[in-house]
Design an enzyme around this catalytic site. Sequence first.
Site, PDB file in Angstrom:
ATOM      1  N   GLU A  40     113.752  13.180  -1.159  1.00  9.64           N
ATOM      2  CA  GLU A  40     112.593  12.816  -1.985  1.00  9.64           C
ATOM      3  C   GLU A  40     112.480  11.300  -2.160  1.00  9.64           C
ATOM      4  O   GLU A  40     111.385  10.735  -2.203  1.00  9.64           O
ATOM      5  CB  GLU A  40     112.733  13.487  -3.359  1.00  9.64           C
ATOM      6  CG  GLU A  40     111.584  13.250  -4.310  1.00  9.64           C
ATOM      7  CD  GLU A  40     110.282  13.859  -3.800  1.00  9.64           C
ATOM      8  OE1 GLU A  40     110.177  15.090  -3.773  1.00  9.64           O
ATOM      9  OE2 GLU A  40     109.372  13.094  -3.421  1.00  9.64           O
TER      10      GLU A  40
ATOM     11  N   ILE B 118     107.624   8.556  -6.874  1.00  5.07           N
ATOM     12  CA  ILE B 118     106.496   9.493  -6.718  1.00  5.07           C
ATOM     13  C   ILE B 118     107.010  10.754  -6.019  1.00  5.07           C
ATOM     14  O   ILE B 118     107.580  10.662  -4.940  1.00  5.07           O
ATOM     15  CB  ILE B 118     105.381   8.877  -5.827  1.00  5.07           C
ATOM     16  CG1 ILE B 118     104.942   7.511  -6.357  1.00  5.07           C
ATOM     17  CG2 ILE B 118     104.204   9.830  -5.698  1.00  5.07           C
ATOM     18  CD1 ILE B 118     104.039   6.740  -5.379  1.00  5.07           C
TER      19      ILE B 118
ATOM     20  N   THR C 216     121.250  -1.224  -5.937  1.00  6.21           N
ATOM     21  CA  THR C 216     120.137  -1.008  -6.880  1.00  6.21           C
ATOM     22  C   THR C 216     119.906   0.485  -7.130  1.00  6.21           C
ATOM     23  O   THR C 216     119.922   0.939  -8.281  1.00  6.21           O
ATOM     24  CB  THR C 216     118.849  -1.641  -6.308  1.00  6.21           C
ATOM     25  OG1 THR C 216     119.132  -3.006  -6.019  1.00  6.21           O
ATOM     26  CG2 THR C 216     117.700  -1.557  -7.270  1.00  6.21           C
ATOM     27  N   VAL C 217     119.686   1.253  -6.063  1.00 11.97           N
ATOM     28  CA  VAL C 217     119.361   2.675  -6.259  1.00 11.97           C
ATOM     29  C   VAL C 217     120.607   3.457  -6.704  1.00 11.97           C
ATOM     30  O   VAL C 217     120.525   4.360  -7.542  1.00 11.97           O
ATOM     31  CB  VAL C 217     118.745   3.285  -4.974  1.00 11.97           C
ATOM     32  CG1 VAL C 217     118.363   4.740  -5.199  1.00 11.97           C
ATOM     33  CG2 VAL C 217     117.522   2.495  -4.549  1.00 11.97           C
TER      34      VAL C 217
ATOM     35  N   VAL D 207     110.561   8.271   0.459  1.00 13.25           N
ATOM     36  CA  VAL D 207     109.159   7.818   0.514  1.00 13.25           C
ATOM     37  C   VAL D 207     108.594   7.727  -0.901  1.00 13.25           C
ATOM     38  O   VAL D 207     108.712   8.686  -1.678  1.00 13.25           O
ATOM     39  CB  VAL D 207     108.269   8.797   1.321  1.00 13.25           C
ATOM     40  CG1 VAL D 207     106.849   8.251   1.455  1.00 13.25           C
ATOM     41  CG2 VAL D 207     108.855   9.099   2.684  1.00 13.25           C
TER      42      VAL D 207
ATOM     43  N   GLU E  62     113.042  -8.973   0.388  1.00  9.95           N
ATOM     44  CA  GLU E  62     114.397  -9.108   0.926  1.00  9.95           C
ATOM     45  C   GLU E  62     114.559 -10.462   1.615  1.00  9.95           C
ATOM     46  O   GLU E  62     113.570 -11.040   2.083  1.00  9.95           O
ATOM     47  CB  GLU E  62     114.644  -8.023   1.996  1.00  9.95           C
ATOM     48  CG  GLU E  62     114.441  -6.605   1.536  1.00  9.95           C
ATOM     49  CD  GLU E  62     115.670  -6.041   0.852  1.00  9.95           C
ATOM     50  OE1 GLU E  62     116.749  -6.667   0.927  1.00  9.95           O
ATOM     51  OE2 GLU E  62     115.541  -4.977   0.226  1.00  9.95           O
TER      52      GLU E  62
ATOM     53  N   LYS F 180     108.429   5.792   6.840  1.00  9.22           N
ATOM     54  CA  LYS F 180     107.958   6.707   5.789  1.00  9.22           C
ATOM     55  C   LYS F 180     106.850   7.617   6.327  1.00  9.22           C
ATOM     56  O   LYS F 180     106.799   8.810   6.015  1.00  9.22           O
ATOM     57  CB  LYS F 180     107.488   5.895   4.576  1.00  9.22           C
ATOM     58  CG  LYS F 180     108.653   5.191   3.873  1.00  9.22           C
ATOM     59  CD  LYS F 180     108.184   4.136   2.886  1.00  9.22           C
ATOM     60  CE  LYS F 180     109.367   3.477   2.178  1.00  9.22           C
ATOM     61  NZ  LYS F 180     109.004   2.253   1.448  1.00  9.22           N
TER      62      LYS F 180
ATOM     63  N   ALA G  11     131.515   5.207  -4.399  1.00  8.03           N
ATOM     64  CA  ALA G  11     132.219   4.298  -3.485  1.00  8.03           C
ATOM     65  C   ALA G  11     131.346   3.104  -3.148  1.00  8.03           C
ATOM     66  O   ALA G  11     130.162   3.260  -2.816  1.00  8.03           O
ATOM     67  CB  ALA G  11     132.598   5.039  -2.209  1.00  8.03           C
TER      68      ALA G  11
HETATM   69  N1  HSE Z   1     111.316  -2.030   0.761  1.00  3.83           N
HETATM   70  C1  HSE Z   1     110.481  -1.004   0.232  1.00  3.83           C
HETATM   71  C2  HSE Z   1     109.204  -1.597  -0.302  1.00  3.83           C
HETATM   72  C3  HSE Z   1     111.107  -0.238  -0.885  1.00  3.83           C
HETATM   73  O1  HSE Z   1     109.009  -2.813  -0.310  1.00  3.83           O
HETATM   74  O2  HSE Z   1     108.369  -0.812  -0.726  1.00  3.83           O
HETATM   75  C4  HSE Z   1     112.044   0.803  -0.443  1.00  3.83           C
HETATM   76  O3  HSE Z   1     111.412   1.820   0.274  1.00  3.83           O
END
Ligand code: HSE
Length: 452
Positions: A144, A151, A28-29, A147, A205, A220, A58
């Site tokens: 960055e 933002i 995703t990211v 967390v 998840e 975080k 990769a």
């Molecule tokens: N799993 C995290 C959340 C997102 O539900 O906020 C990633 O930091």
Amino acid sequence: MAKEKENKNKKTGQIKKTVNVGILGFGTVGSGTARILVENKDLLSARLGFPVTLKKIADLDIKKDRGIALGKDVLTTDARQVTDNPDIDIVVELIGGLGVARQLMMRAIKNGKHIVTANKALLAEHGQEIFGAAKKCGVNVGFEASVGGGIPIIKALGEGLIANRINYVYGIVNGTSNYILTKMTNEGVEFSKVLKEAQELGYAEADPTLDVGGADSAHKLAILASLAFGIPLSYESVYTEGITGITPLDISFASELGFKIKLLAIAKAADGQVELRVHPTMLPKDYLISKVDGVMNAIYVNGQETGDTLYYGRGAGDMPTGSAVVSDIAGIAQRIMSGAPPKSGLGAIKMKKSGPPMGLRRMDEVESMYYFRFSALDRPMVLSKISGVLGENNISIASVIQKGRKEGGAVPLVILTHKAMERNVRKALKKIDSLRAVVTGKTCLIRVEGEE
Ligand code: HSE
């Protein structure tokens, strides 16, 4: 010609025309980051004065179409084409977890690559190793995206608020838990039902433990507290409680008392000590943060000079988190181009205490207001016995609610306290929960923030 002169590396004297990036992990990211690097390439180039080029990505799955226009040699299943590639300046680790991500990151650092990562678990649990190696190898680590997703809280703490002594940082930093609590609040349904729905919709998840158990928020918080208070990463010292024990009944009592329940990550400094805690928290309904619902994140930072500042936005997702990743890439690229040394003091994780010495306050010594819900037997003297034990432990009652009538059975008895010390609260509840003639089960405890 003029541009080439600008991009002359002061240390090596080499003229560099572009900064090359390799990504580990095309999930995703990774996809959001790649999309921004490709689709906003001209915008970034215009802003930076030089191009940033996505050289390699990769991933084990390079067949799936992510809808991003990549050059033909960009995708690879071989992570070493990123970590060991002499053309790549910045390695972006977006695999997540503590296993292969850690090995590849350490390998890349040893190969002299700058690192950008969104991996809060890895930084919070193995930060000393990673930042130590980065320091030794003279490379930057940008985090960055670790967390608050999109933002820019890391920059706010490390740079924007540099002039401030920080009094506290607290916030909602886990979107999954906030989504679940919001749904439970709005619809009055059980935790397990909302979690199942959220999993079906892909909001939670398949293994939600890190999110709903509070560890993700604790990771975080450790990062935020290190920046805010100049303390080393202290994940193991964060008191952590998740939201799995929250019931619609408590949400409804909270509402009656004028509160919302949120999973808060709290770091407060007072008297030379910092307290670090993650737990469900009752907050007055009229607080701005109480209105932060769904998957949104929000973080308060209180600076001695600024007073309260509040940061709100999307804490997850491909594009918001990709935005944070690319902001680190851009910052490091500028340092590479100008030959600036790796970031150390400002906005960097501390390897040892800096500034005035700050100890960590033990959870036992933390003071808070409390909500207790007792399963109290519905018979005379029960309330006086409970209030007696609270009084013996220096816990002062602010209000009491009891509803229903069940002779010979148990009814919920809710007590809200004034500020009390955690140690005393634990002692009192242990005693009360053992009184079989008073309660039928374990007391539910939720900490309360706000004015007394
Ligand atoms: N799993 C995290 C959340 C997102 O539900 O906020 C990633 O930091």
